[in-house]
Design an enzyme around this catalytic site. Structure first.
Site, mmCIF file in Angstrom:
data_model
loop_
_atom_site.group_PDB
_atom_site.id
_atom_site.type_symbol
_atom_site.label_atom_id
_atom_site.label_comp_id
_atom_site.label_asym_id
_atom_site.label_seq_id
_atom_site.Cartn_x
_atom_site.Cartn_y
_atom_site.Cartn_z
ATOM 1 N N LYS A 1 51.297 -30.099 -55.404
ATOM 2 C CA LYS A 1 50.583 -30.237 -56.669
ATOM 3 C C LYS A 1 49.541 -29.129 -56.855
ATOM 4 O O LYS A 1 49.207 -28.780 -57.984
ATOM 5 C CB LYS A 1 49.883 -31.597 -56.736
ATOM 6 C CG LYS A 1 50.778 -32.811 -56.533
ATOM 7 C CD LYS A 1 51.479 -33.206 -57.792
ATOM 8 C CE LYS A 1 52.103 -34.599 -57.803
ATOM 9 N NZ LYS A 1 52.899 -35.028 -56.662
HETATM 10 C C1 LIG Z 1 54.104 -35.709 -56.598
HETATM 11 C C2 LIG Z 1 54.865 -35.597 -55.346
HETATM 12 C C3 LIG Z 1 56.266 -35.686 -55.337
HETATM 13 C C4 LIG Z 1 57.064 -36.002 -56.574
HETATM 14 O O1 LIG Z 1 56.985 -34.988 -57.534
HETATM 15 P P1 LIG Z 1 57.427 -35.305 -59.040
HETATM 16 O O2 LIG Z 1 57.134 -34.059 -59.787
HETATM 17 O O3 LIG Z 1 56.600 -36.461 -59.480
HETATM 18 O O4 LIG Z 1 58.873 -35.637 -58.996
HETATM 19 C C5 LIG Z 1 56.911 -35.480 -54.135
HETATM 20 N N1 LIG Z 1 56.237 -35.231 -52.999
HETATM 21 C C6 LIG Z 1 54.898 -35.151 -52.966
HETATM 22 C C7 LIG Z 1 54.221 -34.896 -51.677
HETATM 23 C C8 LIG Z 1 54.169 -35.325 -54.139
HETATM 24 O O5 LIG Z 1 52.834 -35.223 -54.103
#
Ligand SMILES: *Cc1c(COP(=O)(O)O)cnc(C)c1O
Length: 473
Positions: free
Chosen positions: A112
């Site tokens: 993120k």
């Molecule tokens: C947010 C997240 C996901 C999922 O990502 P999306 O874009 O919501 O599909 C997978 N792994 C981790 C560690 C995350 O923080």
């Protein structure tokens, strides 16, 4: 370039307004009016460039040229300068023709950071330019919140409110949201699960008078700019392994369908991707939907990969819009069905499109644990439980002729309890996070209730205070 809502009833907007709007006023999500396409030559030209330069080449067309290139380049450089690895998103080989794309070298150890660090800068840039403030809200299943709090730490124009499900995020995840001590950062512990938090955020946006009064903006992956910022690493990784001359495949740990939708966008922009795999944990609504064409919510179960403990994948709406030939009426019907009965059926042509575009595999807790152990024994590489869902999906697919890239979305040290249980090791936090587990925490507990949340935000946001702009207190 303009951006259109997937529900077709909100006005078209330019990039700056889409960035600040988050959710469209008709409840839909914004997408560009058309997909920019990079030529074979342009893609080949990305090879060997540092990550922040690749990001500029991808984001310039995706933002419709709305941000001057010089400013965009400066923001990309600043956003990716503080990663713990010089390659920003390095590729590590774990088996013949199998690679892990490590997206977790940012300050909060999850992918993120890649999008959020840019989003914070883009928002501050636009607010500064407009001499305005914004109230930013976001729901988090764990990682978005920390990434947002860190990315907006020095933001001058934004007050940030993060809703997270009480008791359902890891200690490391919670502390990343609660230890920074700034009057413009607010961690809200909500009595509910992630889908409740996401629903409360959607309700805040759908309360139009409140939305206008506090100048509401969103940082969830419903915000188009976040998706755009994630398209970058698909290109960067693919060219490193020989694209566009040879195709690659990606397996993506999926919750809200944001990251995998960014991969789909990369494909629309001309990146030759052979196979795109949706990897879920036991919360397998997407895997079931690819299999049987029925999108049906069930109760969320808690797993070792909490950031994917999601039943309503918001960004799937963006894909439905594309797959239906941009039929906003069709999207509205499907979304109404979901709201009313918790399910919808894709019908023959949408189901065929989905099936043609994606593979999908779910991993239960036993498969996750077995995958982490196997990869560790075979390569010495420690995968976190989210990443393991994607590695499991790839192992089910057998031998492939093109490079298979597994997205590593979190650092294993972010989930020490889960890792301890699975492999008997507590991976150490990188030393730059040494104080995280001892610093004091700041958070507010609130019920799963729109009124209470709105009242709190209205009391705290500087948008409603008479503080002169530029004054950070
Ligand atoms: C947010 C997240 C996901 C999922 O990502 P999306 O874009 O919501 O599909 C997978 N792994 C981790 C560690 C995350 O923080």
């Amino acid at each position: 370039m303009d951006y259109v809502s997937t529900r077709g009833l909100a006005p078209k907007l330019g990039f700056e307004d889409v960035l600040l709007a988050g959710l469209a006023r008709d409840g839909g999500l914004y997408v560009p009016e058309r997909w920019p396409v990079l030529s074979h030559q342009e893609i080949a030209g990305l090879a060997g460039k540092p990550f922040h330069e690749v990001a500029v080449e991808i984001l310039d067309p995706l933002t419709g040229g709305a941000i001057p290139r010089v400013a965009l380049a400066a923001m990309c450089k600043a956003a990716y300068g503080s990663f713990g690895h010089a390659a920003v998103t390095p590729l590590v080989q774990i088996a013949p023709n199998q690679f892990v794309l490590e997206l977790f070298h940012g300050p909060t150890l999850a992918f993120k950071d890649v999008a959020m660090r840019l989003l914070a800068r883009l928002m501050d840039y636009v607010l500064e330019k407009r001499n305005a403030r914004a109230t930013i809200v976001g729901a988090t299943s764990g990682d978005t919140g920390g990434a947002a709090v860190d990315a907006f730490r020095d933001a001058r124009r934004a007050d940030v409110f993060i809703l997270f499900p009480d008791g359902r995020v890891s200690d490391v995840q919670r502390r990343m949201m609660t230890t920074p001590d700034s009057p413009h950062l607010h961690a809200l512990s909500i009595a509910g699960n992630f889908d409740d938090c996401q629903a409360r955020v959607k309700d805040l946006f759908n309360n139009l008078p409140f939305r206008d009064r506090v100048q509401l903006s969103g940082i969830n992956s419903i915000n188009w700019a976040r998706i755009a910022a994630q398209v970058t690493y698909y290109f960067a990784a693919a060219v490193t392994l020989g694209a566009p001359h040879r195709p690659v495949s990606f397996a993506v740990p999926t919750g809200n369908f944001g990251d995998i939708f960014a991969a789909y966008v990369a494909r629309q922009m001309g990146l030759p991707i052979e196979r795109l795999t949706i990897a879920t944990n036991s919360n397998d609504i997407l895997a079931r939907c690819v299999k049987n064409g029925i999108y049906e919510t069930r109760d969320v179960v808690a797993t070792s990969s909490p950031s994917m403990d999601i039943q309503v994948s918001s960004n799937f709406e963006r894909y439905l819009f594309e797959a239906s030939g941009r039929d906003a009426q069709c999207v509205r019907q499907l979304m109404n069905g979901l709201k009313q009965s918790g399910r919808f059926e894709l019908g023959t042509s949408l189901a065929a499109a989905l099936h043609g575009e994606f593979c999908a595999t779910s991993a239960d807790e036993i498969a996750v644990a077995a995958t982490i152990k196997r990869v560790f024994e075979q390569s010495g590489n420690l995968l976190d439980p989210h990443t393991a869902c994607a590695a499991h999906a790839v192992s089910m697919q057998g031998c492939r002729s093109v490079p298979e890239i597994i997205l590593a979305t979190a650092h294993p040290a972010k989930f020490p309890d889960a890792m301890q249980k699975i492999i008997g090791l507590r991976p150490a936090l990188p030393s730059r996070l040494a104080r995280l587990m001892t610093d004091p925490e700041h958070m507010t507990q609130l019920p799963n209730d729109n009124r209470a949340i709105e009242t709190f935000i209205a009391q705290k946001t500087r948008v409603l205070q008479a503080a002169p702009l530029g004054d950070r207190a």
